[in-house]
Design a protein around this motif. Structure first.
Motif, PDB file in Angstrom:
ATOM      1  N   CYS A   1       0.928  -1.226  -0.057  1.00 41.21           N
ATOM      2  CA  CYS A   1       0.168  -0.049  -0.013  1.00 41.21           C
ATOM      3  C   CYS A   1       0.925   1.413  -0.041  1.00 41.21           C
ATOM      4  CB  CYS A   1      -0.822   0.080   1.347  1.00 41.21           C
ATOM      5  SG  CYS A   1      -1.980   1.413   1.097  1.00 41.21           S
ATOM      6  N   ALA A   2       1.991   1.169   0.852  1.00 45.20           N
ATOM      7  CA  ALA A   2       2.839   2.465   0.906  1.00 45.20           C
ATOM      8  C   ALA A   2       3.530   2.778  -0.408  1.00 45.20           C
ATOM      9  CB  ALA A   2       3.751   2.138   2.125  1.00 45.20           C
ATOM     10  N   GLU A   3       3.664   1.698  -1.067  1.00 51.61           N
ATOM     11  CA  GLU A   3       4.633   1.843  -2.213  1.00 51.61           C
ATOM     12  C   GLU A   3       3.833   2.373  -3.320  1.00 51.61           C
ATOM     13  OE1 GLU A   3       7.853  -1.868  -2.374  1.00 51.61           O
ATOM     14  OE2 GLU A   3       5.528  -2.482  -2.918  1.00 51.61           O
ATOM     15  N   VAL A   4       2.461   1.974  -3.321  1.00 51.10           N
ATOM     16  CA  VAL A   4       1.335   2.164  -4.236  1.00 51.10           C
ATOM     17  C   VAL A   4       1.028   3.716  -4.042  1.00 51.10           C
ATOM     18  CG1 VAL A   4      -0.819   2.182  -4.992  1.00 51.10           C
ATOM     19  CG2 VAL A   4       0.322  -0.226  -4.443  1.00 51.10           C
ATOM     20  N   PHE A   5       0.988   4.199  -2.745  1.00 49.29           N
ATOM     21  CA  PHE A   5       0.790   5.418  -2.559  1.00 49.29           C
ATOM     22  C   PHE A   5       1.835   6.574  -2.930  1.00 49.29           C
ATOM     23  CE2 PHE A   5       0.339   9.213   0.163  1.00 49.29           C
ATOM     24  CZ  PHE A   5      -0.791   9.718  -0.098  1.00 49.29           C
ATOM     25  N   GLU A   6       3.120   6.085  -2.411  1.00 53.48           N
ATOM     26  CA  GLU A   6       4.298   6.988  -2.897  1.00 53.48           C
ATOM     27  C   GLU A   6       4.788   6.990  -4.477  1.00 53.48           C
ATOM     28  OE1 GLU A   6       6.260   8.699  -0.938  1.00 53.48           O
ATOM     29  OE2 GLU A   6       4.667   8.210   0.540  1.00 53.48           O
ATOM     30  N   HIS A   7       4.114   6.221  -5.326  1.00 56.72           N
ATOM     31  CA  HIS A   7       4.334   5.757  -6.740  1.00 56.72           C
ATOM     32  C   HIS A   7       3.155   5.558  -7.398  1.00 56.72           C
ATOM     33  CE1 HIS A   7       8.573   6.665  -5.748  1.00 56.72           C
ATOM     34  NE2 HIS A   7       8.500   5.445  -4.732  1.00 56.72           N
ATOM     35  N   PRO A   8       2.242   6.175  -7.665  1.00 58.17           N
ATOM     36  CA  PRO A   8       0.703   5.682  -8.040  1.00 58.17           C
ATOM     37  C   PRO A   8       0.908   5.777  -9.638  1.00 58.17           C
ATOM     38  CG  PRO A   8       0.855   8.047  -7.368  1.00 58.17           C
ATOM     39  CD  PRO A   8       2.049   7.544  -6.938  1.00 58.17           C
ATOM     40  N   VAL A   9       1.809   5.000 -10.053  1.00 57.93           N
ATOM     41  CA  VAL A   9       1.829   5.083 -11.597  1.00 57.93           C
ATOM     42  C   VAL A   9       1.455   3.666 -12.252  1.00 57.93           C
ATOM     43  CG1 VAL A   9       3.827   6.643 -11.675  1.00 57.93           C
ATOM     44  CG2 VAL A   9       4.323   4.351 -11.457  1.00 57.93           C
ATOM     45  N   GLY A  10       1.356   3.441 -13.426  1.00 57.09           N
ATOM     46  CA  GLY A  10       1.002   2.383 -14.135  1.00 57.09           C
ATOM     47  C   GLY A  10      -0.611   1.748 -13.810  1.00 57.09           C
ATOM     48  N   GLU A  11      -0.727   0.720 -14.303  1.00 58.60           N
ATOM     49  CA  GLU A  11      -1.925   0.326 -14.064  1.00 58.60           C
ATOM     50  C   GLU A  11      -2.469  -0.112 -12.838  1.00 58.60           C
ATOM     51  OE1 GLU A  11      -5.666  -0.555 -15.591  1.00 58.60           O
ATOM     52  OE2 GLU A  11      -4.041   0.413 -16.905  1.00 58.60           O
ATOM     53  N   ALA A  12      -3.583  -0.067 -12.321  1.00 52.13           N
ATOM     54  CA  ALA A  12      -3.840   0.136 -10.903  1.00 52.13           C
ATOM     55  C   ALA A  12      -4.388  -1.574 -10.786  1.00 52.13           C
ATOM     56  CB  ALA A  12      -4.675   0.948 -10.450  1.00 52.13           C
ATOM     57  N   ASP A  13      -3.778  -2.255  -9.784  1.00 51.59           N
ATOM     58  CA  ASP A  13      -4.493  -3.539  -9.390  1.00 51.59           C
ATOM     59  C   ASP A  13      -5.789  -3.173  -8.710  1.00 51.59           C
ATOM     60  OD1 ASP A  13      -5.232  -5.971  -8.365  1.00 51.59           O
ATOM     61  OD2 ASP A  13      -3.201  -6.246  -7.332  1.00 51.59           O
ATOM     62  N   ARG A  14      -6.845  -3.932  -9.410  1.00 53.29           N
ATOM     63  CA  ARG A  14      -8.239  -3.858  -8.864  1.00 53.29           C
ATOM     64  C   ARG A  14      -8.572  -4.579  -7.862  1.00 53.29           C
ATOM     65  NH1 ARG A  14     -10.626   1.113 -10.347  1.00 53.29           N
ATOM     66  NH2 ARG A  14      -9.543   1.803 -12.367  1.00 53.29           N
ATOM     67  N   THR A  15      -7.656  -5.444  -7.158  1.00 54.34           N
ATOM     68  CA  THR A  15      -7.966  -6.344  -6.181  1.00 54.34           C
ATOM     69  C   THR A  15      -8.001  -5.704  -5.007  1.00 54.34           C
ATOM     70  OG1 THR A  15      -6.570  -7.929  -7.361  1.00 54.34           O
ATOM     71  CG2 THR A  15      -7.053  -8.359  -5.001  1.00 54.34           C
ATOM     72  N   SER A  16      -9.430  -5.693  -4.238  1.00 50.53           N
ATOM     73  CA  SER A  16      -9.588  -5.021  -3.098  1.00 50.53           C
ATOM     74  C   SER A  16      -8.691  -5.926  -1.958  1.00 50.53           C
ATOM     75  CB  SER A  16     -11.010  -4.985  -2.752  1.00 50.53           C
ATOM     76  OG  SER A  16     -11.663  -4.449  -3.634  1.00 50.53           O
ATOM     77  N   ARG A  17      -7.541  -5.276  -1.387  1.00 51.19           N
ATOM     78  CA  ARG A  17      -6.720  -6.052  -0.524  1.00 51.19           C
ATOM     79  C   ARG A  17      -5.999  -5.155   0.486  1.00 51.19           C
ATOM     80  NH1 ARG A  17      -1.237  -5.424  -2.441  1.00 51.19           N
ATOM     81  NH2 ARG A  17      -1.152  -4.222  -4.522  1.00 51.19           N
ATOM     82  N   HIS A  18      -6.031  -3.547   0.588  1.00 47.72           N
ATOM     83  CA  HIS A  18      -5.387  -2.891   1.512  1.00 47.72           C
ATOM     84  C   HIS A  18      -6.640  -2.669   2.730  1.00 47.72           C
ATOM     85  CE1 HIS A  18      -2.393  -2.380  -1.566  1.00 47.72           C
ATOM     86  NE2 HIS A  18      -2.913  -1.841  -2.255  1.00 47.72           N
ATOM     87  N   THR A  19      -6.332  -2.698   3.844  1.00 47.00           N
ATOM     88  CA  THR A  19      -7.055  -2.260   5.010  1.00 47.00           C
ATOM     89  C   THR A  19      -6.802  -1.175   5.213  1.00 47.00           C
ATOM     90  OG1 THR A  19      -5.164  -2.567   6.577  1.00 47.00           O
ATOM     91  CG2 THR A  19      -6.328  -4.628   5.926  1.00 47.00           C
ATOM     92  N   ILE A  20      -8.072  -0.276   5.739  1.00 44.91           N
ATOM     93  CA  ILE A  20      -8.059   0.821   6.367  1.00 44.91           C
ATOM     94  C   ILE A  20      -6.846   1.504   6.977  1.00 44.91           C
ATOM     95  CG2 ILE A  20      -9.569   0.637   8.205  1.00 44.91           C
ATOM     96  CD1 ILE A  20     -10.985   3.166   6.949  1.00 44.91           C
ATOM     97  N   GLY A  21      -6.311   0.434   8.054  1.00 43.53           N
ATOM     98  CA  GLY A  21      -5.231   0.849   8.784  1.00 43.53           C
ATOM     99  C   GLY A  21      -3.891   0.871   7.695  1.00 43.53           C
ATOM    100  N   GLU A  22      -3.702   0.086   6.733  1.00 42.08           N
ATOM    101  CA  GLU A  22      -2.633   0.365   5.837  1.00 42.08           C
ATOM    102  C   GLU A  22      -2.744   1.528   4.992  1.00 42.08           C
ATOM    103  OE1 GLU A  22      -2.028  -4.591   4.865  1.00 42.08           O
ATOM    104  OE2 GLU A  22      -3.225  -3.659   3.864  1.00 42.08           O
TER     105      GLU A  22
END
Length: 164
Positions: free
Chosen positions: A14-35
């Motif tokens: 989740c942190a990597e995705v937030f820091e570098h929001p590039v490319g095709e986004a994985d649509r799998t619901s997997r990150h918790t609200i805490g993450e």
């Protein structure tokens, strides 16, 4: 020859995705609200509020009812965070998101909203640079006063009094 499994890119945290929001986004619901909270710096309360007012699309839920965010949600949060850093109001952010939901026909309106915001940011940068120059001047002034105690020539008293 790459197999379908090895050709896939590894899932990013989740942190990597937030820091570098590039490319095709994985649509799998997997990150918790805490993450998502930890990665974005937003509280769980704020994340729920963003969903409630429409800044985020409906967030999927796990079997137990806990929110599960996908990479696309995290990408949007990263972008919204950048908009907030520009000083954009939540109302304008919501307007942008609503236009984005309408699709390509709103490209020009979204572009104009961002152009207007960019101009505000540029003006704020000019103001901050002027403020920084004043601070630098005062720091130099007080450095001279410190030097005066060591025998250096002190600044003119009127400069200190009139310049506050």
């Amino acid at each position: 020859m790459a197999t379908p499994t090895s050709a896939r890119t590894a899932r990013r945290s989740c942190a990597e995705v937030f820091e570098h929001p590039v490319g095709e986004a994985d649509r799998t619901s997997r990150h918790t609200i805490g993450e998502v909270s930890a990665a974005s710096g937003l509280t769980a309360h704020t994340l729920r509020w963003y969903e409630r007012i429409g800044l985020l699309d409906h967030i999927d839920r796990a079997a137990g009812g806990q929110r599960r965010y996908c990479d696309a949600d995290v990408h949007r949060l990263a972008f919204l965070g950048k908009l907030r850093l520009t000083g954009m109001s939540v109302a304008d952010m919501l307007r942008y998101v609503e236009m984005a939901r309408l699709g390509e026909q709103t490209y020009e309106e979204r572009r104009q909203l961002l152009v207007d915001q960019r101009e505000e940011v540029r003006q704020r940068i000019v103001d901050l640079q002027a403020t920084l120059a004043v601070l630098d001047h005062k720091i130099d002034l007080y450095s001279g006063l410190k030097g005066a105690a060591d025998g250096a020539r002190p600044p003119h008293r009127a400069e200190e009094v009139h310049g506050a």
